[in-house]
Design an enzyme around this catalytic site. Sequence first.
Site, PDB file in Angstrom:
ATOM      1  N   LYS A 198       0.822  -1.218   0.000  1.00 29.22           N
ATOM      2  CA  LYS A 198       0.000   0.000   0.000  1.00 29.22           C
ATOM      3  C   LYS A 198       0.852   1.262   0.000  1.00 29.22           C
ATOM      4  O   LYS A 198       0.473   2.264  -0.600  1.00 29.22           O
ATOM      5  CB  LYS A 198      -0.938   0.012   1.213  1.00 29.22           C
ATOM      6  CG  LYS A 198      -2.137  -0.901   1.062  1.00 29.22           C
ATOM      7  CD  LYS A 198      -3.220  -0.500   2.057  1.00 29.22           C
ATOM      8  CE  LYS A 198      -4.437  -1.398   1.943  1.00 29.22           C
ATOM      9  NZ  LYS A 198      -5.457  -1.073   2.955  1.00 29.22           N
TER      10      LYS A 198
ATOM     11  N   LYS B  62      -9.481 -13.423 -10.395  1.00 22.93           N
ATOM     12  CA  LYS B  62     -10.562 -13.301  -9.423  1.00 22.93           C
ATOM     13  C   LYS B  62     -11.501 -12.151  -9.779  1.00 22.93           C
ATOM     14  O   LYS B  62     -11.058 -11.140 -10.311  1.00 22.93           O
ATOM     15  CB  LYS B  62      -9.980 -13.046  -8.019  1.00 22.93           C
ATOM     16  CG  LYS B  62      -9.757 -14.337  -7.240  1.00 22.93           C
ATOM     17  CD  LYS B  62      -9.118 -14.077  -5.907  1.00 22.93           C
ATOM     18  CE  LYS B  62     -10.126 -13.865  -4.809  1.00 22.93           C
ATOM     19  NZ  LYS B  62      -9.517 -13.887  -3.468  1.00 22.93           N
TER      20      LYS B  62
ATOM     21  N   LYS C 253     -13.550  -5.697  -7.695  1.00 21.35           N
ATOM     22  CA  LYS C 253     -14.385  -4.499  -7.771  1.00 21.35           C
ATOM     23  C   LYS C 253     -13.765  -3.438  -8.673  1.00 21.35           C
ATOM     24  O   LYS C 253     -14.449  -2.559  -9.160  1.00 21.35           O
ATOM     25  CB  LYS C 253     -14.658  -3.945  -6.375  1.00 21.35           C
ATOM     26  CG  LYS C 253     -13.419  -3.514  -5.643  1.00 21.35           C
ATOM     27  CD  LYS C 253     -13.781  -2.901  -4.296  1.00 21.35           C
ATOM     28  CE  LYS C 253     -12.590  -2.245  -3.733  1.00 21.35           C
ATOM     29  NZ  LYS C 253     -12.006  -2.350  -2.570  1.00 21.35           N
TER      30      LYS C 253
END
Length: 329
Positions: free
Chosen positions: A113, A195, A198
């Site tokens: 991140k 996968k 979103k």
Amino acid sequence: MKTVVFSGIQPSAQVPHLGNYLGALRQWVDLQNKNQCYYCVVDLHAITVPQPKQALTEATYASYALLLSIGIDTKLSKLFVQSQVPEHTELAWLLNCYTSVGQLSRMTQYKEKSEKQKNFISAGLYDYPVLMAADILLYDTDQVPVGEDQIQHIELARDIAERFNHQYGPVFKLPKGLLLKETARIMSLQQPDQKMSKSDPNQNATIFLLDSPDIVAKKIGSAVTDSQTEIRFDQSRPGLYNLLSIYRALKPQPLAEIEKHFEGRGYKELKKELAELIVDLLKPIQKRYQTFVNDKAELKKLMKAQAEQIRPVVGKKVSEVKEKIGLVI
Ligand code: TRP
């Protein structure tokens, strides 16, 4: 004494998708029956990276409403917003002083991140796993249902708890990760080797829980399959395999029965039936969601009431910790 389950979800304007639901959220609902569950919208974790003000507020309401809509029941579980229970941050500070910088530097998620943050990496992002440890340890949690990516954070929570207990005696229960069994590993409808996500740029790849029946039918209709005809659970045909897996997740039964059901029939029929199953799942969720989200005042009241019920319990834990350390309480 019931097993204590704790889990958290970051508030997000992005509605969860079918993969999130079948892989994780549906199990949150199931766990409520036999366990004492605490489910938390972790807004304080969200602000470790920049969040526009209005969007954060909206996302918090939306996530809370969605959890209610899928069946998290505040008569069985506690469903609350992290920042409304300030004991989380209080314990996080205390635990900070029993966490080594070396260990935090090894957190994979932090490394990933922080690389994505171009100009500014907050200390909060670095410290995030300690807040998560506080979330978990406050409740004498036994089990933490999470995805694979959070296991390292749970191990850290155990380490912190062990270090503290070693020094001061048994204060914290050692939590275990409950790795969500990916019975339904839901893949992208467009690239079934990846996968469902979103953030997929392809609109048709992902079914969101608030998609209308038409959209669901369209997305399933355009799902990638192959040029064969026989409908079988065959891993070498990932598009078909994914559709059949979704079907089975929604209508559990032996593989052979599903294959028999579709014997002599084509993809078109499979897709039609599958779309219907998904719509049947989503319709009641969407109906409840609209009711909840259109009454923010009521939602806020519920959030606050849940937080107020929790605070005396966790307040005791924080006092115990402070007392052990030698703070004057
Ligand atoms: N870090 C988790 C995530 O991003 C969310 C989270 C915060 C959490 N606190 C938690 C999960 C405590 C389980 C237990 O998905």
